[in-house]
Every structure is written in structure tokens, then in C-alpha cells.
Motif scaffolding. Sequence first.
Motif, PDB file in Angstrom:
ATOM      1  N   UNK A 185       0.936  -1.370  -0.087  1.00  0.00           N
ATOM      2  CA  UNK A 185       0.307   0.373   0.081  1.00  0.00           C
ATOM      3  C   UNK A 185       0.597   0.695   0.212  1.00  0.00           C
ATOM      4  N   UNK A 186       1.503   1.163   0.342  1.00  0.00           N
ATOM      5  CA  UNK A 186       3.579   2.404   0.656  1.00  0.00           C
ATOM      6  C   UNK A 186       3.850   2.394  -0.451  1.00  0.00           C
ATOM      7  N   UNK A 187       3.590   1.522  -1.725  1.00  0.00           N
ATOM      8  CA  UNK A 187       4.819   1.473  -2.907  1.00  0.00           C
ATOM      9  C   UNK A 187       4.529   2.555  -3.814  1.00  0.00           C
ATOM     10  N   UNK A 188       4.744   3.949  -4.058  1.00  0.00           N
ATOM     11  CA  UNK A 188       4.540   4.372  -5.044  1.00  0.00           C
ATOM     12  C   UNK A 188       4.633   4.110  -6.502  1.00  0.00           C
ATOM     13  N   UNK A 189       6.314   3.898  -5.892  1.00  0.00           N
ATOM     14  CA  UNK A 189       7.374   3.550  -7.101  1.00  0.00           C
ATOM     15  C   UNK A 189       7.419   2.458  -7.927  1.00  0.00           C
ATOM     16  N   UNK A 190       7.916   2.268  -8.963  1.00  0.00           N
ATOM     17  CA  UNK A 190       7.480   1.549 -10.204  1.00  0.00           C
ATOM     18  C   UNK A 190       8.544   1.191 -10.719  1.00  0.00           C
ATOM     19  N   UNK A 191       9.447   0.072 -10.542  1.00  0.00           N
ATOM     20  CA  UNK A 191      10.603   0.074 -10.482  1.00  0.00           C
ATOM     21  C   UNK A 191      10.519  -0.514 -12.588  1.00  0.00           C
ATOM     22  N   UNK A 192       9.634  -1.256 -12.676  1.00  0.00           N
ATOM     23  CA  UNK A 192       9.062  -1.698 -14.833  1.00  0.00           C
ATOM     24  C   UNK A 192       8.666  -0.500 -15.064  1.00  0.00           C
ATOM     25  N   UNK A 193       8.698   0.609 -15.055  1.00  0.00           N
ATOM     26  CA  UNK A 193       8.069   1.779 -15.419  1.00  0.00           C
ATOM     27  C   UNK A 193       9.283   2.066 -16.364  1.00  0.00           C
ATOM     28  N   UNK A 194      10.200   1.876 -17.422  1.00  0.00           N
ATOM     29  CA  UNK A 194      10.893   3.091 -18.197  1.00  0.00           C
ATOM     30  C   UNK A 194      10.481   3.936 -19.076  1.00  0.00           C
ATOM     31  N   UNK A 195      11.804   4.312 -19.272  1.00  0.00           N
ATOM     32  CA  UNK A 195      11.472   4.745 -20.687  1.00  0.00           C
ATOM     33  C   UNK A 195      10.386   4.797 -22.097  1.00  0.00           C
ATOM     34  N   UNK A 196      10.970   3.495 -22.101  1.00  0.00           N
ATOM     35  CA  UNK A 196       9.527   2.295 -23.029  1.00  0.00           C
ATOM     36  C   UNK A 196       8.479   3.056 -22.977  1.00  0.00           C
ATOM     37  N   UNK A 197       8.171   3.062 -21.257  1.00  0.00           N
ATOM     38  CA  UNK A 197       6.559   3.030 -20.602  1.00  0.00           C
ATOM     39  C   UNK A 197       5.807   4.393 -21.176  1.00  0.00           C
ATOM     40  N   UNK A 198       7.609   4.977 -20.578  1.00  0.00           N
ATOM     41  CA  UNK A 198       6.960   6.763 -20.433  1.00  0.00           C
ATOM     42  C   UNK A 198       6.796   7.560 -21.625  1.00  0.00           C
ATOM     43  N   UNK A 199       6.927   6.659 -23.053  1.00  0.00           N
ATOM     44  CA  UNK A 199       7.483   7.248 -24.329  1.00  0.00           C
ATOM     45  C   UNK A 199       5.455   6.832 -24.434  1.00  0.00           C
ATOM     46  N   UNK A 200       5.136   6.057 -24.303  1.00  0.00           N
ATOM     47  CA  UNK A 200       3.940   5.541 -24.993  1.00  0.00           C
ATOM     48  C   UNK A 200       3.451   6.613 -24.802  1.00  0.00           C
ATOM     49  N   UNK A 201       2.540   7.005 -26.362  1.00  0.00           N
ATOM     50  CA  UNK A 201       2.386   8.407 -26.758  1.00  0.00           C
ATOM     51  C   UNK A 201      -0.125   7.974 -26.034  1.00  0.00           C
ATOM     52  N   UNK A 202      -0.213   9.183 -25.361  1.00  0.00           N
ATOM     53  CA  UNK A 202      -1.841   9.583 -25.293  1.00  0.00           C
ATOM     54  C   UNK A 202      -2.737  10.469 -25.863  1.00  0.00           C
ATOM     55  N   UNK A 203      -3.656   9.776 -26.174  1.00  0.00           N
ATOM     56  CA  UNK A 203      -5.285  10.682 -26.161  1.00  0.00           C
ATOM     57  C   UNK A 203      -6.543  10.979 -25.289  1.00  0.00           C
ATOM     58  N   UNK A 204      -4.976  11.930 -24.908  1.00  0.00           N
ATOM     59  CA  UNK A 204      -6.065  12.180 -23.584  1.00  0.00           C
ATOM     60  C   UNK A 204      -7.317  13.202 -23.269  1.00  0.00           C
ATOM     61  N   UNK A 205      -8.694  12.666 -22.748  1.00  0.00           N
ATOM     62  CA  UNK A 205      -9.675  13.276 -22.543  1.00  0.00           C
ATOM     63  C   UNK A 205      -9.736  13.205 -21.273  1.00  0.00           C
ATOM     64  N   UNK A 206      -8.628  14.638 -20.544  1.00  0.00           N
ATOM     65  CA  UNK A 206      -8.955  15.152 -19.746  1.00  0.00           C
ATOM     66  C   UNK A 206      -9.888  15.566 -18.145  1.00  0.00           C
ATOM     67  N   UNK A 207      -9.635  15.263 -17.104  1.00  0.00           N
ATOM     68  CA  UNK A 207     -10.799  15.103 -16.346  1.00  0.00           C
ATOM     69  C   UNK A 207     -11.475  17.236 -16.438  1.00  0.00           C
ATOM     70  N   UNK A 208     -10.497  17.673 -15.563  1.00  0.00           N
ATOM     71  CA  UNK A 208     -10.714  19.441 -16.250  1.00  0.00           C
ATOM     72  C   UNK A 208     -11.790  20.108 -17.759  1.00  0.00           C
ATOM     73  N   UNK A 209     -10.554  19.361 -18.683  1.00  0.00           N
ATOM     74  CA  UNK A 209     -11.588  19.404 -19.788  1.00  0.00           C
ATOM     75  C   UNK A 209     -13.349  19.180 -20.183  1.00  0.00           C
ATOM     76  N   UNK A 210     -13.179  17.654 -19.517  1.00  0.00           N
ATOM     77  CA  UNK A 210     -14.418  17.095 -19.434  1.00  0.00           C
ATOM     78  C   UNK A 210     -15.123  17.916 -18.295  1.00  0.00           C
TER      79      UNK A 210
ATOM     80  N   UNK B 174     -15.484  21.037 -18.194  1.00  0.00           N
ATOM     81  CA  UNK B 174     -15.315  22.548 -18.822  1.00  0.00           C
ATOM     82  C   UNK B 174     -16.819  22.104 -20.006  1.00  0.00           C
ATOM     83  N   UNK B 175     -17.325  20.805 -20.501  1.00  0.00           N
ATOM     84  CA  UNK B 175     -18.224  20.304 -21.094  1.00  0.00           C
ATOM     85  C   UNK B 175     -17.347  20.167 -22.456  1.00  0.00           C
ATOM     86  N   UNK B 176     -16.110  20.397 -22.459  1.00  0.00           N
ATOM     87  CA  UNK B 176     -15.474  20.089 -23.774  1.00  0.00           C
ATOM     88  C   UNK B 176     -15.143  18.440 -23.848  1.00  0.00           C
TER      89      UNK B 176
END
Lengths: 490, 490
Positions: free
Chosen positions: B203-228, B230-232
Motif C-alpha cells: 500500500x505504501x509503494x508508489x514507485x514502479x521499477x518496471x516503468x521504464x523510458x519506453x513506457x513513459x514515451x507511450x503516446x496518449x490521446x487524453x480526454x482529461x477531467x478538467x476539459x470534461x 468544462x463540458x468540452x
Amino acid sequence: MVSSALTIDELAQFCKRKGFIFRSSDIYGGFSGFWDYGPLGVELFQNVKRDFWKWFVARDDMAGIEASVISHPTTWQASGHVASFSDVAVVCTKCKQATKLDKSEVGKVNCSACGGKYEVQGEFSLMFKTNVGALKPTEAYLRGETAQAMFMDFKLVQETARKQLPFGIAQVGRCFRNEIAPRDFIFRCREFTIGEFEFFIHPDEKTCALLDAGHKKVKVRLLDAETQVKGKETLKETTIGAMVKEGRLDEWHAYWLAEQLLWFDSLGLAEKIKIREHMKTELSHYSSATFDLDFEYPFGSNEVGGNANRGQYDLGQHVQFSKQKLEVFDEKTKQKVVPRVIEPTFGMDRIVMALLCNAYEHDVKRDNVILHLPAYLAPAQVAVFPLTGKGKEEKIARALVKELRAEGWGVVYDESGSIGKRYARQDESGTPLCITIDPESEKTDNVTIRDRDSTKQVVVELGGVVEVVRKVIRGEKLVTLGKNVETRVK
Amino acid sequence: MVSSALTIDELAQFCKRKGFIFRSSDIYGGFSGFWDYGPLGVELFQNVKRDFWKWFVARDDMAGIEASVISHPTTWQASGHVASFSDVAVVCTKCKQATKLDKSEVGKVNCSACGGKYEVQGEFSLMFKTNVGALKPTEAYLRGETAQAMFMDFKLVQETARKQLPFGIAQVGRCFRNEIAPRDFIFRCREFTIGEFEFFIHPDEKTCALLDAGHKKVKVRLLDAETQVKGKETLKETTIGAMVKEGRLDEWHAYWLAEQLLWFDSLGLAEKIKIREHMKTELSHYSSATFDLDFEYPFGSNEVGGNANRGQYDLGQHVQFSKQKLEVFDEKTKQKVVPRVIEPTFGMDRIVMALLCNAYEHDVKRDNVILHLPAYLAPAQVAVFPLTGKGKEEKIARALVKELRAEGWGVVYDESGSIGKRYARQDESGTPLCITIDPESEKTDNVTIRDRDSTKQVVVELGGVVEVVRKVIRGEKLVTLGKNVETRVK
């Protein structure tokens, strides 16, 4: 190889301890008749289902389907399940144990546990009911068998898959029966998986070109109808060919019964299979011949599969209820016909249980259970052990795991405990091959592969491991595939 | 490659015509919300399920299970499904169409078809009920999701599979929801298959050793909460790494969301996936972040998967209801903890539908549908055609079929009609490779292999066919693997 003393309780405990099979909802005290496959069990189960598919469905004259569990309620009226798929619940007046009887047994048998008289509690449908839809709910059923979908989808499959008679439709799927008294571990459950197919043949075609000399020679341990009528349990050693000659079944029926036995042979189960011919009094009015395939379980011999000549009954019923034409144009005779049907069936969980019973050996010398599962069915095909689990050894081991997984095999990586303990764990899991990466491996680029059953070890070059594993999975002996060594890794 | 005009009706008709997917109980007029996979569909579906297993379960830190559909009824009290897993049925006062609303939508939305006002019909549980047992029946439920079994079996799996935190438990299986208004072909059904896993973390572990540069680079088309809020509906082009930096999700959550996207990428679906971040008002009280993975279907963008940070909620609920300790000893911190959970989910039928939508092309020039499925997912990997279907050609073809099937691939044998017609059939089935045995083959021991997408042909030696097929299945281009020929076989 089976321990003579294996009881169903010992098997169930072993299955729970190793993660093959758990009681459903174990934390709530279980739920009678429901089971979960655990991490090892699910892999074994998937391999069995895949092998069924490979053996019976990957053929030119077969097509697979995967139908819904819930279907139109008329399905089960047409099939006769709503009217007559029921058992009689009885309670022993002496030992108070509840059990079920077939309707034909009522008044004829006494308590199997204590010999006391049974008191009938009522007749109960085996079909689970539910309501479908919110605003206008319809009463529907969870399927009690997979077969009805093959009949209902018959025309759609025949047309879309462009099949001509004879051909079959196969399915593997969950079924549900509200058993009065679930028992014998995963043998009699309320939720289980059937693998079966309906094979459609021109109604007048009795000869089968596929029934070759090999099929005719297939050995059968037969409990025939005559012997049962006399109240005897004597088995006859016979063959499929002889059974045809005696008029016990037609050639198409014989062909599929032989194929079922050949599959069991490939699974290593054939020696413990007997064929029980249904007596005339047992036969449904539409069936000209039915056979049970019984396996010798620790609790006795019982049904692991079946094979029924169902004639045109089921398609005829659906024609009547649906008013659809379920006939097909036969190219050879230029006739439109409603085909007759041969139905081979397997209880897939019962096969898993038979495989486990057959594979289980408590080896006193090794003080361990050895699970002698066929390599291609085992939950994992290979385990990889870096001797120390550090540095280069770990690196080599992890690369090998990746390479082996890319082939689609089950692969375990284990770096914990002594090599002996790691072997013992894999022996209990049924893993046929353990590969150890030791300090030698770094220098010489070779590894040790150890055989589960014989404990013999061979040395193989790292680059040749995939081929060695492939050959063992296909049935070759490990000792013929590398340089034999005494016990390099203990 | 997708036809811009593809409608859901065209897809459904195509799926019925080719034998991918039929209405359940078609001869009885169907049964709303239930579907059957036909001969081609079942092979595609099995390949998708197997690929999920290979991608997510064949790892050192994962274990699979296959649990029962029906479990102890307390399961669904603990999970909260009995109390709150329901929708509101409404009928449009203007066009009279019935549909369902989430409870939060009642009074806030008008009819999506005609804009009329909705009249509430009542609140209906999505859980199918049934009665288990004959003499003393217990009310039980068909599972509405597979997740609860992973929570209930958590300790059994952890102990028997000897897993240490962090690790996951995965399952693929049938689920049942009594939808008020099933719709959009196999998108919203009453019976469907989920593939999902619960990943258990300290429960206290927030860091993930498996999250490498490849994962971080993965592209996301995001509909974020803030935009929603605002009704957009504006999408942001971002990356998994940026989302972590912005505090939208923790590292473990990010790792698994990236893995989900990487799987979709391998399936060729990633470009049409968008990630919808749940707004604070939508989040369950136990969840700190939830994301929908939406796919652009012909009828609009909708959920094909999800990823929820469920914290310790579910295990906590089962601890409370079962009085069992669902905690695990963590070797690293030497603490006994109730793990927190990340839950990636996939609608497996929805993936099948996305794959079909993505693969479907009505080629005007070839006047035919071409199904551009990835080779390893296609119902069959190879079709074998003896040009005349007679004599030596047939013999060579049948031997080749046998050899290819032994590799576990889907193989079609077809000797009927012109080669052009046979190609066209396989293009519609999505079969990537067609092999023709012609008179040349007998003389020169070579065959022609034709590529579905480009229609290009290469000549390959008979003995090398298995390797060529293997390479194409693994992603190599056919034209690089043999001698290119114009069109030897038309």
C-alpha cells in the motif's frame, strides 16, 4: 505410476495445496458444486481444451462455435429439457443423507452408504432458471449442455462455412446443472465444462469411408448390454471392428467412438477407460445406440465421456418448434435431407481429474509427489533455474525464459531455495523439464536439463535448448537429446 | 484501410454472412443481448484470448485463474453489487423508445434519439439471479465481472503460487449483466467475456521499477477531467510520462495503463484509442483515479477497456464480510499488509469488434471485402489450394495441410471453384496466406504463396513453407521470403 492408495480427498488436498483447484468462494466456506481452477489448474485446463480442439476441430469436416450460455427459452422446450431433465431427491430414513436418484431408480435401490430405505423428497429440474430483461422479464435457462446451440446454428454454420455432409459442429463451454447432491470433488459439479460435437450425416449413409483398419483395431474393454441385463459387471476385451460386426453400432458411430478412444490413448488414459453400452431399457426413444466412456477414478469407475447415436431427433424437434427448415442439400444424392447425428461428448473437468489421478505418484524414495503429466499438457513445459540467481546466471536465465515464452510454452522462473527444492516443486507441478544455469554455463555456454520422471540430466548448448524442448514436447526422450551427465546439479 | 462508410449494420451482416458472429437462437428470432461466435469468429476469439494470456499472464509476477460463474452469494454483498449495481430504465415520452440511464443521469438528459423527455420506469439490478440447490435453494447470482474471484482467491493464489508483492491475478471469462437495452451489435450484450487482472502492490509503494523510458514515451490521446468539467470534448496529445508528472496517476497505475496501450498497439488498434480520465464526481469513493480506454467504433467512441486504481477497497470488503485475514507478509518491509490494487480490464468481445472494424475494407477494385487482420489473430493463418483438386496435387496439398496443422495453426483446405474465387473467400475470412499447388509444383517441388493485402505472389520450395509461414506470423513480409513472381496463379 499411480499410487494405489490415492483417495479423492488426498487428490483434492493436493490440488488445493499446489494451486490446481480451489473450492469456489473458499473464504465464505465454499459453495457446494462450484470450483475454481487455480494458477496451475487453469494452465492444465487450457491445454486440455486446446488439445480437444486440435484433435477434433482442426479438420476439414469440422467447424467450431462458441455460443451463449443463455439462449431463447424455447430452446429447452424443443430439446425436452424443460419437461424431463430432472432428478428425484431422496433422503435415507436411516443415515439421513440426501442424494439424487434417476427417475428410473426410484423404489428400486437402497441407500448406497448404509443400505437404509430412501424417502422421496420430490422431483427437481436440473435447469437453472433466471429472468432476462428488466421491463418485461422473460424466464430463461442456463444451458445444461452445449449441444442445442449446434442444432440451432446448424444451417448458419453449414452455409457460412460451406460444409457438405458429412460434417460436424463442435463447442467447448460452461454448462450448469442444479445437481441435488454435488460430490466427488470436481466430478459432479453444478458448473462444469463440456467439450462435444454433433456430427451430421446423410440419414441413409451407414458406411464410413474414414473407418480404416487402424480404427477397427482399436481395443475396447466393453461392458455390453446383454451382460448388464443379466446383472453382471464382466468386461469383454474386444475391438471397434468386432463391435461393428456384432451390430452394436453403425460405421460412423464406430469411427467416432474409435477417435474418442484414440484421443484418450494420446492422453495416456486409454488403459483405464471402459465402454458401457446402454441397455435397451435405458435408451432414449430416439437413440439406436449410446455408449458411456467410463474412467477408473479412485472412487470407482464413472463417466468421463459419452457417444450417442441421436438420429434425426434434435433437428426434428427444432424444426417443429421453430417452423424453420433445418435440412441441407446433399451433393452426392441430390437430395434435401435432415441429417442424422452422432454426438461424442467429453466432460472436460472430468478429463482434468482423470489426468491428475493418472499422473499422481507419491514417490516414497523422493518423499514427494511426482505428477507424470504429458509434457504438452503440463501447466508449464519448462522451469529455468539460475543456480545462484545472481549476476550473469540470472541474466542468461531471464533471456532463456523470454526465448521459451516466445514459443508459447509455459515457463517458470525460480531462483529461490536449493536446486533440490526447486526440482521437488516442479515435480509436484508436473513440469517435465528443469533447466539449470550454473557457473559452468557462463564459461561453456551450455546448460543442464533434467527430466522429471527419470531425474536424469543431460547437457545441452544454450542455443539448442528451444529445439530440445520442442522435441520433448513432441514426445522424444530427453536422454537421447544431449550429452548424459550423472548429476551435475543437485 | 477501413472503409469510411462502415456501419454497425454492415458489420453485423458481414459477420453473419461469413460465420463470424450470429444472433443467439436465430431460428427462434434471436434473444436480445445474446450472440454466438460462428466458425470463423470462434477461432479469432480464441486467438485474442490466447494473446491476452501471452501478453499479460505469461510473466513471473502474474498468475491466472478460471473461477466459477456462480459463487457464494455473499460475494456480491461484499462487492457492493447487490446494493448498487443497477441502472434506471426510462422510456421516451415522445418516440416511446426504452433505454437505460446511469442513476447520475436521471433528470439531466433527454432522449438521445429524438430529444424527448424521459419517463422513469424504475431501477433494475443488473445482476442475474438464480436459485442453487433443490431441497433448500439459495438465491445466487451470475457474476457481473470476473474480478471478485481474484479478490476471494487472493490468499490461496499468493500462497500456492508462492508470489510476493507486487503480483497480479488474471482471468478471462464469461460475465452476465441484465442490461435494460442491449445494443450496438456485440458491444452491449447481456452475456460477454471480460479479460482482466488485479495487480496487488504494497500500500505504501508508489514507485514502479518496471516503468521504464519506453513506457513513459507511450503516446496518449487524453480526454482529461478538467476539459470534461468544462463540458468540452477536446483531446490532448500527451504521454504516459507526462501524465505521471502531472499527478494524474501513480507510477504503478501508469505502468499498467502503458502496458494496455502497448498491447493495443500490437493489435493495431492504438491509433483509435483515446483515454478518458474519470472526473472527480464520477470516481467511486474508493478510487483515486480511473481511466476508460475508448475505441472509435463506427457508432462512436466507446469503452473497450478500463483501468482503475481500486486501492484496498475490495480486499477490505471481503475481510469485513468473511472475517478472514486477506493480508500478505511483504519480504522487503517485513510488514503484514493488505495490498492496494490496480485493475486493468478489457471487454474481450469489444476487442474482437474493434479488430473487425479496423480490419474491414470493402475493396471496390477487387469487389470484395478484405479483412486485414494481423496474421497471428486471423481465424486461419493459411489456406491450401490444389489447383485442380485431383491426383498428385491433392496429395501434396493434403500432406501440407497436415504439416501446417501440426504447428498449431489454423489451416483451410479448399479445392472448389476458380483460384480467384478461393482467394476472394479467404480475403473475406482474413486469411493472410494462400498456398497454391499447381502442375509446376509436381515437377519442381515448389509452390506459390499469395499475400492477402498486396495480392503479391512468391514461389517457395515445399520444404520451406513451414518456415515462411512462421516468419509471416511473426511479422515478416511475405515478399521478402521467396522468389517474387508476377501472377503465376490467377
